[in-house]
Enzyme design. Sequence first.
Site, mmCIF file in Angstrom:
data_model
loop_
_atom_site.group_PDB
_atom_site.id
_atom_site.type_symbol
_atom_site.label_atom_id
_atom_site.label_comp_id
_atom_site.label_asym_id
_atom_site.label_seq_id
_atom_site.Cartn_x
_atom_site.Cartn_y
_atom_site.Cartn_z
ATOM 1 N N HIS A 12 0.774 -1.245 0.000
ATOM 2 C CA HIS A 12 0.000 0.000 0.000
ATOM 3 C C HIS A 12 0.804 1.294 0.000
ATOM 4 O O HIS A 12 0.207 2.369 -0.007
ATOM 5 C CB HIS A 12 -0.946 0.012 1.207
ATOM 6 N N ARG A 20 -0.171 7.438 -12.027
ATOM 7 C CA ARG A 20 -1.438 7.211 -11.314
ATOM 8 C C ARG A 20 -2.595 6.921 -12.275
ATOM 9 O O ARG A 20 -3.735 7.263 -11.999
ATOM 10 C CB ARG A 20 -1.767 8.397 -10.387
ATOM 11 N N LYS A 39 -5.367 -9.545 -7.636
ATOM 12 C CA LYS A 39 -6.128 -9.002 -6.500
ATOM 13 C C LYS A 39 -7.206 -8.059 -7.023
ATOM 14 O O LYS A 39 -6.959 -7.284 -7.949
ATOM 15 C CB LYS A 39 -5.172 -8.266 -5.559
ATOM 16 N N CYS A 80 -6.627 0.859 -7.342
ATOM 17 C CA CYS A 80 -6.584 0.034 -8.549
ATOM 18 C C CYS A 80 -7.666 -1.036 -8.442
ATOM 19 O O CYS A 80 -7.693 -1.798 -7.472
ATOM 20 C CB CYS A 80 -5.213 -0.637 -8.677
ATOM 21 N N ILE A 102 -8.257 7.875 4.892
ATOM 22 C CA ILE A 102 -8.120 6.424 4.803
ATOM 23 C C ILE A 102 -8.354 5.785 6.160
ATOM 24 O O ILE A 102 -8.143 6.412 7.204
ATOM 25 C CB ILE A 102 -6.745 6.006 4.239
ATOM 26 N N HIS A 113 -2.943 -3.140 8.254
ATOM 27 C CA HIS A 113 -4.014 -3.535 7.333
ATOM 28 C C HIS A 113 -4.659 -2.297 6.747
ATOM 29 O O HIS A 113 -4.935 -1.340 7.483
ATOM 30 C CB HIS A 113 -5.054 -4.374 8.094
HETATM 31 O O1 C5P Z 1 -13.072 -4.782 1.383
HETATM 32 P P1 C5P Z 1 -12.364 -6.106 1.244
HETATM 33 O O2 C5P Z 1 -12.379 -6.906 2.502
HETATM 34 O O3 C5P Z 1 -12.772 -6.879 0.050
HETATM 35 O O4 C5P Z 1 -10.831 -5.705 1.001
HETATM 36 C C1 C5P Z 1 -9.863 -6.690 0.865
HETATM 37 C C2 C5P Z 1 -8.511 -6.034 0.699
HETATM 38 O O5 C5P Z 1 -8.524 -5.201 -0.456
HETATM 39 C C3 C5P Z 1 -8.108 -5.121 1.826
HETATM 40 O O6 C5P Z 1 -7.476 -5.830 2.849
HETATM 41 C C4 C5P Z 1 -7.153 -4.166 1.138
HETATM 42 O O7 C5P Z 1 -5.847 -4.722 1.071
HETATM 43 C C5 C5P Z 1 -7.708 -4.065 -0.259
HETATM 44 N N1 C5P Z 1 -8.465 -2.840 -0.506
HETATM 45 C C6 C5P Z 1 -7.779 -1.682 -0.838
HETATM 46 N N2 C5P Z 1 -8.460 -0.518 -1.099
HETATM 47 C C7 C5P Z 1 -9.806 -0.476 -1.006
HETATM 48 C C8 C5P Z 1 -10.523 -1.633 -0.664
HETATM 49 C C9 C5P Z 1 -9.812 -2.799 -0.408
HETATM 50 O O8 C5P Z 1 -6.547 -1.711 -0.888
HETATM 51 N N3 C5P Z 1 -10.442 0.670 -1.274
#
Ligand code: C5P
Length: 118
Positions: A12, A20, A39, A80, A102, A113
């Site tokens: 992240h 971007r 992912k 993404c 965030i 996380h």
């Molecule tokens: O919301 P969900 O549980 O499906 O998200 C799974 C993973 O996706 C998160 O742990 C995070 O790493 C990523 N995610 C993200 N940005 C978002 C939503 C999810 O990086 N806006």
Amino acid sequence: DVDRYKHFLEQHYDLNPRGRNDAYCDTMMRRRGLTSPCKDTNTFIHGTENNIKDICTDKNGEPYKENFRRSKSPFQVTTCKLRGGSTRPPCRYRATAGSRNIAIACGPGLPVHFDESF
Ligand code: C5P
């Protein structure tokens, strides 16, 4: 929890992004090892490690929901999102760039996380 923090950074953290746009996402998702399988959604934070870590303290964060903290200040972020239904590589992404608050989870003092941006 330093290992989880390193994993958080790997997924992240990108201080100085190029572009971007969709190509940025395609490249970064692959480079950060998030493409086998593809992912679905991943956000890159274009802020300093210190500013991100400060979300884990009162300096730049406050409690949010059950186990999360949200930033008091917005960050430049790029989210993404996988295009199409298949998680089989090659992975192609749609980029959404913006300035948003965030929400993250913290271990003892360290981000571990990424939850969401809003
Ligand atoms: O919301 P969900 O549980 O499906 O998200 C799974 C993973 O996706 C998160 O742990 C995070 O790493 C990523 N995610 C993200 N940005 C978002 C939503 C999810 O990086 N806006």
